[in-house]
Design a protein around this motif. Structure first.
Motif, short mmCIF file in Angstrom:
data_model
loop_
_atom_site.label_atom_id
_atom_site.label_comp_id
_atom_site.label_asym_id
_atom_site.label_seq_id
_atom_site.Cartn_x
_atom_site.Cartn_y
_atom_site.Cartn_z
N LYS A 463 21.54 18.04 26.98
CA LYS A 463 20.26 18.01 27.68
C LYS A 463 19.46 16.81 27.21
O LYS A 463 19.48 16.45 26.03
N THR A 464 18.73 16.20 28.12
CA THR A 464 17.79 15.16 27.70
C THR A 464 16.54 15.79 27.12
O THR A 464 16.07 16.82 27.60
N GLN A 465 16.01 15.19 26.07
CA GLN A 465 14.75 15.64 25.49
C GLN A 465 13.62 14.64 25.77
O GLN A 465 12.58 14.70 25.12
N ARG A 466 13.84 13.81 26.76
CA ARG A 466 12.81 12.85 27.14
C ARG A 466 11.86 13.41 28.19
O ARG A 466 10.85 12.78 28.53
N THR A 467 12.19 14.56 28.73
CA THR A 467 11.33 15.22 29.73
C THR A 467 11.24 16.71 29.39
O THR A 467 11.87 17.20 28.46
N ASN A 468 10.42 17.43 30.19
CA ASN A 468 10.29 18.89 30.09
C ASN A 468 9.81 19.35 28.72
O ASN A 468 10.22 20.39 28.21
N GLY A 469 8.90 18.59 28.12
CA GLY A 469 8.33 18.98 26.84
C GLY A 469 7.29 20.06 26.98
O GLY A 469 6.69 20.25 28.05
N GLY A 470 7.05 20.79 25.88
CA GLY A 470 6.01 21.82 25.88
C GLY A 470 6.32 22.99 26.78
O GLY A 470 5.41 23.57 27.37
N GLN A 471 7.60 23.39 26.87
CA GLN A 471 7.97 24.54 27.68
C GLN A 471 9.33 25.05 27.24
O GLN A 471 10.09 24.36 26.56
#
Length: 610
Positions: A463-471
């Motif tokens: 999974k990328t961790q560059r998006t979808n933060g704080g959830q």
């Protein structure tokens, strides 16, 4: 005790046929005029604005009329023939703001800004809720018009209160904001559910629930004030001699609680005309950096898993001392995490229309967000922070930003090492969903490897961790045998910073793999089609022999939402249609269907996209 009141009611007869009246609870109508007996101009009684209206029209069966509300801002209001079940006017029936047009099929119809939630209806709900052993009702005092200021305490009374977190939730300061009551109702519904997670929450939290802050205003159909035209929301910083009696009662009760031990979460439920939910997050300049960050954490938890609420819906404002949040801050500082939560009347930011059912769903999610914020962790709804993980390699700690869970998160820039979150032994075997939380950054890894492990089974998901933060981000699922553990491993790599923050394991359904192996050919369950779907999808399966078959659909929390088949079926091919619109407006998200016979069951996932 019964209460009797005389309404300052308006009844207008037009051409001795069509009549308008507001002579009932929460009714609001000021004037009506017409020139042609087809088009009517209506004005509501105003306090701070005239948003709320609620009136009855009679003499309209098989008669086309058009009504313009002159001093409101309503989009597609509600109507009801029985004053109980309200329906929103269609786009054709209400093509523009502040008007509706329709040929009604009954002689009388009730029309309102949104579905009413009256004092009498609240008493019905309180009577139902108070049948539970987990509920105690109390009267804190009386309003100027002799209505009780009611408090509902909801907890497991067999557990001492001094070991519990404390949560205060109140609603209907502004009486016209009826969606907030349905939101409140959903919170109570969820807290009273008979399941292990809610039982765990009740053992660990005491809820102080105030359904109506302003019973006078609700009863007499005010929009934003009490009976004497006072906005109770702005009364919290005044001397008691200058304060509305209702607020003096609430402040006295809250002070009695907070002076022993401040409440951990304080929620002020409201509704707004803007077409989105929101939290009013208080700027760090008016509070503190720590308080600001904790407000964001709570808000992010509410948005996660929530199809009606997005992070972009948040709003910020300076904390004002005349609001209840300001009173809490001035007296107890950052010990009380206090927020106003607004729900809309018409549409969410997703463009989906507001219904009582999805307001209930917001309430359900609010309960889980409270549990997650307080870091309560049950074996069937487990939340593990990085402080509870096993660490290998060089990981650094950070508390920068507004998207991480709890006190901090850890990250790896070396490209080597791993972090393992371990559930420990799970006595309840079954299928568990795995979610991961991280704070996003352009410097993060674009291909973080998450490995789900249980026993000899493992699955790696990039999974990328560059998006979808704080959830909460769904990673996958794993079947766990009774007595085994479930692990989530985060592996460092060279594609950027790898973040390890928090994980969530949610029990979804019982173990199926043992039966699956013992009788491998009893039936075959196929992927649903189409998938994703909206609103309907077909589930097909083949039986190798006659069998009693159960086919159920579950939501992502493991709660059954539909039973499609429960019958004796013959060998051969069969199919069932799952139409989401038949089940109280299910929201977008992941759902699961499970086919079960006497000796064998199998579960598959599907996605509803609206």
């Amino acid at each position: 005790m019964k209460y009797f009141f005389f309404f300052l009611a308006l009844t207008v007869s037009v051409y001795s046929q069509v009549k308008f009246t507001d002579s009932f609870e929460s009714g609001n109508l000021s004037s009506v005029s017409t020139t042609d007996s087809i088009t009517y101009n209506v004005r509501s009684k105003e306090d701070i604005g005239g948003r709320w209206f609620y009136f009855k029209i009679s003499g309209v069966k098989d008669r086309y009329i058009q009504v313009n509300i002159l001093n409101s801002d309503v989009h597609r209001p509600m109507y009801s023939y029985d004053n109980r079940i309200f329906t929103r006017f269609t786009t054709l029936e209400s093509p523009s703001t502040n008007m509706f047009q329709k040929t009604f099929t009954e002689d009388s119809v009730f029309v309102s800004y949104y579905t009413p939630y009256t004092y009498s209806y609240l008493q019905e709900r309180l009577a139902e809720w108070s049948e539970s052993d987990f509920v105690e009702l109390d009267t804190l005092g009386y309003s100027p018009n002799n209505f009780p200021m009611q408090e509902m305490i909801l907890t497991d009374f067999s557990v001492p209160d001094d070991s519990k977190y404390q949560v205060w939730i109140h609603a209907r300061t502004h009486p016209g904001e009826t969606p907030s009551s349905f939101h409140f109702d959903g919170i109570v519904q969820q807290l009273l559910k008979d399941n292990e997670v809610m039982d765990f929450y009740r053992k660990n939290i005491i809820f102080y629930l105030i359904p109506f802050n302003n019973p006078d205003g609700v009863y007499f159909g005010r929009s934003r004030t009490n009976y004497y035209y006072v906005d109770q929301e702005r009364e919290w910083n005044k001397d008691s001699t200058e304060t509305a009696p209702e607020i003096n009662i609430l402040k006295a009760r809250l002070k009695a609680i907070n002076d022993v031990e401040p409440v951990d979460v304080f929620l002020n439920l409201h509704s707004q005309a803007s077409p989105y939910c929101t939290f009013w997050i208080h700027t760090p300049g008016s509070t503190s950096d720590y308080f600001y960050r904790r407000e964001y954490q709570f808000s992010n938890l509410n948005v996660s898993d929530n199809p009606y609420f997005e992070q972009s819906d948040f709003r910020e404002s300076n904390l004002q001392s005349y609001f209840p949040e300001g009173w809490n801050w001035n007296n107890y500082g950052d010990k009380v995490m206090a927020l106003t939560y607004e729900t809309p009347y018409d549409q969410y930011s997703s463009d989906e229309w507001v219904t009582n059912e999805n307001l209930y769903e917001l309430g359900y999610r609010t309960v889980y967000a409270i549990g997650e914020y307080l870091e309560l962790s049950h074996s069937k709804y487990m939340v593990l922070d990085n402080s509870q993980a096993s660490i290998e390699g060089e990981w650094q700690t950070s508390d920068m930003g507004l998207e991480f869970y709890s006190d901090d998160f850890i990250y790896n820039s070396s490209g080597e090492g791993s972090v393992t979150f371990n559930s420990g032994e799970l006595t309840e075997g079954g299928l568990y969903d795995v979610y991961v939380w991280w704070a996003e950054s352009d410097s993060n890894s674009y291909e973080t490897e998450f490995e789900i492990v249980s026993g000899f089974e493992s699955e790696s998901i990039p999974k990328t961790q560059r998006t979808n933060g704080g959830q909460w981000n769904f990673i996958g699922d794993m079947e766990v045998q009774p007595g085994s553990s479930l692990q989530l491993k985060v592996h460092a790599n060279s594609t950027g910073l790898v973040v390890a923050d928090a994980v969530r394991f949610i029990y979804r359904s019982p173990v199926t793999s043992v039966a699956e192996n013992s009788i491998p050919g009893e039936f075959e369950l196929y992927p649903n089609y189409p998938n994703p779907f909206n609103p309907a999808t077909t589930i097909r399966f083949t039986l190798k022999k006659n069998a009693n078959v159960i086919l159920n659909v579950f939501n992502s929390l493991g709660e059954q939402v539909a039973e499609l088949v429960n019958n004796q079926l013959s060998a051969g091919s069969h199919e069932a249609v799952f139409n989401s619109s038949d089940y109280n407006g299910l929201s977008s998200g992941v759902y699961y269907y499970r086919l079960q016979t006497e000796n064998y069951s199998e579960t598959r996932g599907m996605i509803l996209v609206k």
